[in-house]
Design a protein around this motif. Structure first.
Motif, PDB file in Angstrom:
ATOM      1  N   ILE A 119       0.789  -1.185   0.011  1.00  0.00           N
ATOM      2  CA  ILE A 119      -0.123  -0.091  -0.017  1.00  0.00           C
ATOM      3  C   ILE A 119       0.760   1.258   0.105  1.00  0.00           C
ATOM      4  O   ILE A 119       0.686   2.170  -0.861  1.00  0.00           O
ATOM      5  CB  ILE A 119      -1.122   0.141   1.248  1.00  0.00           C
ATOM      6  N   GLY A 120       1.684   1.209   0.835  1.00  0.00           N
ATOM      7  CA  GLY A 120       2.884   2.449   0.862  1.00  0.00           C
ATOM      8  C   GLY A 120       3.542   2.516  -0.267  1.00  0.00           C
ATOM      9  O   GLY A 120       3.543   3.847  -0.752  1.00  0.00           O
ATOM     10  N   ILE A 121       3.881   1.603  -0.961  1.00  0.00           N
ATOM     11  CA  ILE A 121       4.592   1.694  -2.205  1.00  0.00           C
ATOM     12  C   ILE A 121       3.732   2.441  -3.023  1.00  0.00           C
ATOM     13  O   ILE A 121       4.078   3.313  -4.173  1.00  0.00           O
ATOM     14  CB  ILE A 121       5.208   0.607  -2.641  1.00  0.00           C
ATOM     15  N   PHE A 122       2.399   1.845  -3.432  1.00  0.00           N
ATOM     16  CA  PHE A 122       1.629   2.335  -4.198  1.00  0.00           C
ATOM     17  C   PHE A 122       0.990   3.833  -3.916  1.00  0.00           C
ATOM     18  O   PHE A 122       0.829   4.855  -4.656  1.00  0.00           O
ATOM     19  CB  PHE A 122       0.253   1.599  -4.148  1.00  0.00           C
ATOM     20  N   VAL A 123       0.958   4.311  -2.537  1.00  0.00           N
ATOM     21  CA  VAL A 123       0.757   5.592  -2.197  1.00  0.00           C
ATOM     22  C   VAL A 123       1.979   6.641  -2.604  1.00  0.00           C
ATOM     23  O   VAL A 123       1.878   7.703  -3.381  1.00  0.00           O
ATOM     24  CB  VAL A 123       0.884   5.658  -0.698  1.00  0.00           C
ATOM     25  N   GLN A 124       3.305   5.933  -2.547  1.00  0.00           N
ATOM     26  CA  GLN A 124       4.312   6.623  -3.324  1.00  0.00           C
ATOM     27  C   GLN A 124       4.201   6.973  -4.698  1.00  0.00           C
ATOM     28  O   GLN A 124       4.459   7.894  -5.409  1.00  0.00           O
ATOM     29  CB  GLN A 124       5.636   6.046  -2.895  1.00  0.00           C
ATOM     30  N   ILE A 125       3.694   5.818  -5.482  1.00  0.00           N
ATOM     31  CA  ILE A 125       3.515   6.146  -6.920  1.00  0.00           C
ATOM     32  C   ILE A 125       2.571   7.316  -7.231  1.00  0.00           C
ATOM     33  O   ILE A 125       2.634   7.887  -8.106  1.00  0.00           O
ATOM     34  CB  ILE A 125       2.951   4.652  -7.693  1.00  0.00           C
ATOM     35  N   LYS A 126       1.593   7.190  -6.608  1.00  0.00           N
ATOM     36  CA  LYS A 126       0.742   8.109  -6.641  1.00  0.00           C
ATOM     37  C   LYS A 126       1.011   9.461  -6.379  1.00  0.00           C
ATOM     38  O   LYS A 126       0.760  10.340  -7.114  1.00  0.00           O
ATOM     39  CB  LYS A 126      -0.579   7.663  -5.824  1.00  0.00           C
ATOM     40  N   ASN A 127       1.734   9.738  -5.405  1.00  0.00           N
ATOM     41  CA  ASN A 127       2.256  10.844  -4.936  1.00  0.00           C
ATOM     42  C   ASN A 127       3.180  11.520  -6.338  1.00  0.00           C
ATOM     43  O   ASN A 127       3.320  12.616  -6.463  1.00  0.00           O
ATOM     44  CB  ASN A 127       3.398  10.669  -3.555  1.00  0.00           C
ATOM     45  N   ASP A 128       4.019  10.554  -6.868  1.00  0.00           N
ATOM     46  CA  ASP A 128       5.028  10.756  -7.874  1.00  0.00           C
ATOM     47  C   ASP A 128       4.047  11.193  -8.957  1.00  0.00           C
ATOM     48  O   ASP A 128       4.305  12.474  -9.946  1.00  0.00           O
ATOM     49  CB  ASP A 128       5.757   9.687  -8.288  1.00  0.00           C
ATOM     50  N   LEU A 129       2.896  10.410  -9.332  1.00  0.00           N
ATOM     51  CA  LEU A 129       2.026  11.141 -10.341  1.00  0.00           C
ATOM     52  C   LEU A 129       1.443  12.392 -10.139  1.00  0.00           C
ATOM     53  O   LEU A 129       1.310  13.223 -10.789  1.00  0.00           O
ATOM     54  CB  LEU A 129       0.901  10.098 -10.664  1.00  0.00           C
ATOM     55  N   MET A 130       0.740  12.569  -8.878  1.00  0.00           N
ATOM     56  CA  MET A 130       0.125  13.710  -8.413  1.00  0.00           C
ATOM     57  C   MET A 130       1.210  15.181  -8.765  1.00  0.00           C
ATOM     58  O   MET A 130       0.960  16.000  -8.975  1.00  0.00           O
ATOM     59  CB  MET A 130      -0.188  13.804  -6.806  1.00  0.00           C
TER      60      MET A 130
ATOM     61  N   GLU B 184      -2.190   6.006 -17.890  1.00  0.00           N
ATOM     62  CA  GLU B 184      -2.610   4.594 -18.424  1.00  0.00           C
ATOM     63  C   GLU B 184      -2.177   3.453 -17.692  1.00  0.00           C
ATOM     64  O   GLU B 184      -2.920   2.555 -16.912  1.00  0.00           O
ATOM     65  CB  GLU B 184      -2.628   4.281 -19.911  1.00  0.00           C
ATOM     66  N   ILE B 185      -0.787   3.294 -17.678  1.00  0.00           N
ATOM     67  CA  ILE B 185      -0.125   2.137 -16.939  1.00  0.00           C
ATOM     68  C   ILE B 185      -0.451   2.065 -15.605  1.00  0.00           C
ATOM     69  O   ILE B 185      -0.651   0.910 -14.825  1.00  0.00           O
ATOM     70  CB  ILE B 185       1.347   2.110 -17.050  1.00  0.00           C
ATOM     71  N   TYR B 186      -0.363   3.406 -14.999  1.00  0.00           N
ATOM     72  CA  TYR B 186      -0.763   3.575 -13.404  1.00  0.00           C
ATOM     73  C   TYR B 186      -1.911   3.142 -13.234  1.00  0.00           C
ATOM     74  O   TYR B 186      -2.112   2.238 -12.321  1.00  0.00           O
ATOM     75  CB  TYR B 186      -0.492   4.992 -13.010  1.00  0.00           C
ATOM     76  N   GLU B 187      -2.999   3.438 -14.072  1.00  0.00           N
ATOM     77  CA  GLU B 187      -4.604   2.930 -13.771  1.00  0.00           C
ATOM     78  C   GLU B 187      -4.512   1.330 -13.943  1.00  0.00           C
ATOM     79  O   GLU B 187      -5.138   0.895 -12.899  1.00  0.00           O
ATOM     80  CB  GLU B 187      -5.503   3.553 -14.753  1.00  0.00           C
ATOM     81  N   ASN B 188      -3.949   0.889 -14.784  1.00  0.00           N
ATOM     82  CA  ASN B 188      -3.890  -0.661 -14.944  1.00  0.00           C
ATOM     83  C   ASN B 188      -3.263  -1.107 -13.708  1.00  0.00           C
ATOM     84  O   ASN B 188      -3.986  -2.161 -13.023  1.00  0.00           O
ATOM     85  CB  ASN B 188      -3.237  -1.253 -15.976  1.00  0.00           C
TER      86      ASN B 188
ATOM     87  N   GLN C  59      -2.904  -3.977  -8.298  1.00  0.00           N
ATOM     88  CA  GLN C  59      -2.392  -4.030  -6.989  1.00  0.00           C
ATOM     89  C   GLN C  59      -3.665  -4.174  -6.047  1.00  0.00           C
ATOM     90  O   GLN C  59      -3.342  -4.961  -4.932  1.00  0.00           O
ATOM     91  CB  GLN C  59      -1.698  -2.598  -6.798  1.00  0.00           C
ATOM     92  N   HIS C  60      -4.596  -3.474  -6.338  1.00  0.00           N
ATOM     93  CA  HIS C  60      -5.846  -3.722  -5.344  1.00  0.00           C
ATOM     94  C   HIS C  60      -6.315  -5.182  -5.174  1.00  0.00           C
ATOM     95  O   HIS C  60      -6.508  -5.640  -4.152  1.00  0.00           O
ATOM     96  CB  HIS C  60      -6.844  -2.662  -5.974  1.00  0.00           C
ATOM     97  N   GLU C  61      -6.580  -5.809  -6.310  1.00  0.00           N
ATOM     98  CA  GLU C  61      -6.883  -7.216  -6.329  1.00  0.00           C
ATOM     99  C   GLU C  61      -5.931  -7.900  -5.442  1.00  0.00           C
ATOM    100  O   GLU C  61      -6.320  -8.799  -4.793  1.00  0.00           O
ATOM    101  CB  GLU C  61      -6.939  -7.563  -7.822  1.00  0.00           C
TER     102      GLU C  61
ATOM    103  N   LEU D 193      -4.011  -7.340  -3.219  1.00  0.00           N
ATOM    104  CA  LEU D 193      -4.148  -6.661  -1.798  1.00  0.00           C
ATOM    105  C   LEU D 193      -5.167  -7.416  -1.140  1.00  0.00           C
ATOM    106  O   LEU D 193      -5.294  -7.996  -0.013  1.00  0.00           O
ATOM    107  CB  LEU D 193      -4.265  -5.342  -1.723  1.00  0.00           C
ATOM    108  N   ILE D 194      -6.235  -7.188  -1.630  1.00  0.00           N
ATOM    109  CA  ILE D 194      -7.678  -7.951  -1.315  1.00  0.00           C
ATOM    110  C   ILE D 194      -7.275  -9.604  -1.134  1.00  0.00           C
ATOM    111  O   ILE D 194      -7.868 -10.131  -0.137  1.00  0.00           O
ATOM    112  CB  ILE D 194      -8.893  -7.629  -2.158  1.00  0.00           C
ATOM    113  N   ARG D 195      -6.761 -10.073  -2.045  1.00  0.00           N
ATOM    114  CA  ARG D 195      -6.452 -11.586  -1.985  1.00  0.00           C
ATOM    115  C   ARG D 195      -5.599 -11.957  -0.717  1.00  0.00           C
ATOM    116  O   ARG D 195      -6.011 -12.898   0.035  1.00  0.00           O
ATOM    117  CB  ARG D 195      -5.650 -11.956  -3.250  1.00  0.00           C
ATOM    118  N   LYS D 196      -4.490 -10.970  -0.627  1.00  0.00           N
ATOM    119  CA  LYS D 196      -3.600 -11.331   0.663  1.00  0.00           C
ATOM    120  C   LYS D 196      -4.379 -10.999   1.768  1.00  0.00           C
ATOM    121  O   LYS D 196      -4.278 -11.954   2.804  1.00  0.00           O
ATOM    122  CB  LYS D 196      -2.627 -10.104   0.512  1.00  0.00           C
TER     123      LYS D 196
END
Lengths: 363, 363
Positions: free
Chosen positions: A242-253, A319-323, A328-330, A332-335
């Motif tokens: 999750i944290g890594i994905f938050v950082q990816i989002k920060n970078d996009l933002m 676009e790649i980020y959205e995919n 990643q969400h799937e 995470l939920i599986r985990k």
């Protein structure tokens, strides 16, 4: 401090355990100021009014201009974890103190990072190091703030619990600073062989995952006295991605939203940061595109910045980020669904925390 | 770390209690490096070799270029205070750890102060913030160093004793930073009404007396488990004047010895510091001399600096210092002779510590 203040107010409503976080958010500024004022008054060796005012100003400088997301996340995790029988006014006060401490620690790092990155604006305010009375005294200021946070914890927790919390808070300081240093080092060297997804994840884990995602849950575990080695390891396993994905989002933002407002200025390209966008671009680009990247990245010239932005657009990184976000969400939920039934926090609670992070636009 | 190293070496000589400080001084670099290396290896969440190297470099940057005066003072005080029956290899290791921590804390503040004062040279070395790989990352570096010192203490002391030491070390950080801030504030405002002997003493107490004179003795009291409230108050009463006098001497040295060597560059006049010389000059000067002071103090122009130096010479400040030094020494000895017979440390021990400070050219 008046006996009738919010922290001590023994009304029926305040005894309602599940309203802990709601009450905090509704009265955030008042509670924050009370926690700070009370500690400043109780530190026996601190006399100067000028110093007290400066510490108070610094503690709330970034903490009081936005919603206290870290604090709320922590309080909701604590509501989930604490046994109702153990909950009382002392615990409530401690929970509020810790919630405020989390926001102050975050403020401490924002001040340091902005100085190091030479940022101009943060949360719509001029960065601390640019204030006329700050400048080269930032290190000394942050030293005072950190010393104050320590005293605040010491004043509000009994020794055993306090030592545990102080040790964990020290780990937050340490790992965040290590992350900041590795981030700076990777950018400065401008050696794009080091711009790997592994390096990006390592930095994101230290700078983002640990202080912003793990720490609210771990501190809630400690306060609820459920911080077994297994529970902490599980938080690490579930939350790291999750944290890594938050950082990816920060970078996009940083790139795609900073033109729209002046809340934070975009500088990742100029500073040659090892951002997710840069790493992904290098993974995907052909020889010609790589040349464009190398010639223009880490440069303050506007035309260079534009060429990098165009490269990101050509490579369809958004676009790649959205995919990847979806995958990643799937995962995470599986985990989470695979967690044992006696997991602490439980699978259900993890899901609630994640949807909360999404609501906060964290994840 | 090898079992045969100095810290673990159970030879007959090492059991000789009174040789504790001598052995430390003789093997300072070796012990210091062992203490640092061992802790770096034992912190479970610290993996990066680059980070470990940086912390080690920083910890010893100023600490390993001069004699470890603070450490020696602390160890000699501890030798005086500890009961021989309580002394063992564990205590020895703890004493050496604390001795090294004192030197590291001092290093932490030298780095911050030099950054704030924009100093160039310290102990014959380029100041840390001027190193090519430091610059704006000084705050982050000092954050790592402080976090490391905390872990070092945690690893080497059991909880109760450790908490006490950590709390005291936090107080050192806090008060030194407060002193540095008041020092900066008083200089910056250039309001010479604030240049009073009281203000000078307040700053000297925080910046010098507390970290350099009180702390070695208080930490020795804690390690020897003799840190009663009375003992600590007595250290404060006896030592405060020493610290202030050390600061007076520092201020004189800044001006009168810095031309002779490049160990530290003189800048108090240029920066408009609230030094003893400035305060004393303002106390003594006539209207015309006060005008000269106001027109020229706090200015980097060489002719201004020279005019201030001439004013100090005209007012015979060096002579006044020598006289005050004599009076201060007599007052101090009188104060010590009036201590009760059961004082801890004893009057005799205080006298030994003071002559040691004189030997170190501290007092």
């Amino acid at each position: 401090m008046s006996k009738s203040n919010i922290l001590n107010n023994r009304t029926k409503e305040n005894h309602c355990f599940s309203s802990l976080s709601k009450e905090f958010v509704a009265n955030y500024h008042k509670i924050f100021n009370e926690v700070v004022d009370e500690a400043l008054a109780r530190i026996p060796y601190l006399h100067s009014i000028e110093i007290k005012n400066r510490i108070k100003k610094m503690a709330g400088y970034y903490a009081l201009v936005e919603k206290p997301i870290l604090a709320e996340l922590f309080l909701i995790a604590y509501e989930m974890l604490e046994e109702p029988n153990n909950y009382n006014e002392v615990k409530k006060r401690q929970a509020y103190t810790l919630a405020c401490v989390m926001e102050m620690c975050s403020c401490y790092f924002l001040i340091i990072d902005d100085m190091e990155d030479d940022s101009k604006i943060r949360r719509g305010k001029q960065c601390w190091h640019l204030l006329p009375d700050a400048g080269s005294s930032v290190c000394n200021d942050t030293c005072m703030l950190r010393s104050f946070i320590y005293e605040l914890l010491l004043l509000n927790f009994p020794q055993t619990e306090g030592s545990k919390i102080i040790a964990y808070v020290n780990q937050i300081y340490f790992l965040s600073a290590v992350g900041q240093h590795l981030d700076m080092l990777t950018s400065e060297k401008q050696n794009y062989k080091n711009f790997t997804m592994d390096q990006f994840k390592k930095i994101a884990e230290l700078k983002t995952s640990f202080p912003a995602i793990h720490s609210p849950i771990i501190l809630a575990l400690i306060l609820a006295n459920k911080d077994s080695k297994e529970a902490k390891q599980q938080v690490h396993d579930v939350c790291n991605d999750i944290g890594i994905f938050v950082q990816i989002k920060n970078d996009l933002m940083d790139l795609y939203s900073s033109n729209e407002s002046d809340l934070k200025s975009s500088t990742d390209i100029q500073k040659g940061k090892c951002s997710w966008l840069a790493v992904k671009a290098l993974e995907m680009c052909n020889i010609e595109q790589r040349r464009i990247f190398q010639d223009n990245y880490g440069n303050w010239d506007e035309s260079c910045v534009r060429k990098i932005q165009e490269l990101y657009d050509t490579l369809k990184l958004q676009e790649i980020y959205e995919n990847e976000k979806q995958t990643q969400h799937e995962n995470l939920i599986r985990k989470i669904n695979e967690l044992p039934p006696n997991a602490i926090p439980s699978a259900d609670n993890y899901k609630k925390l994640i949807s909360l992070m999404e609501k906060f636009q964290l994840a």
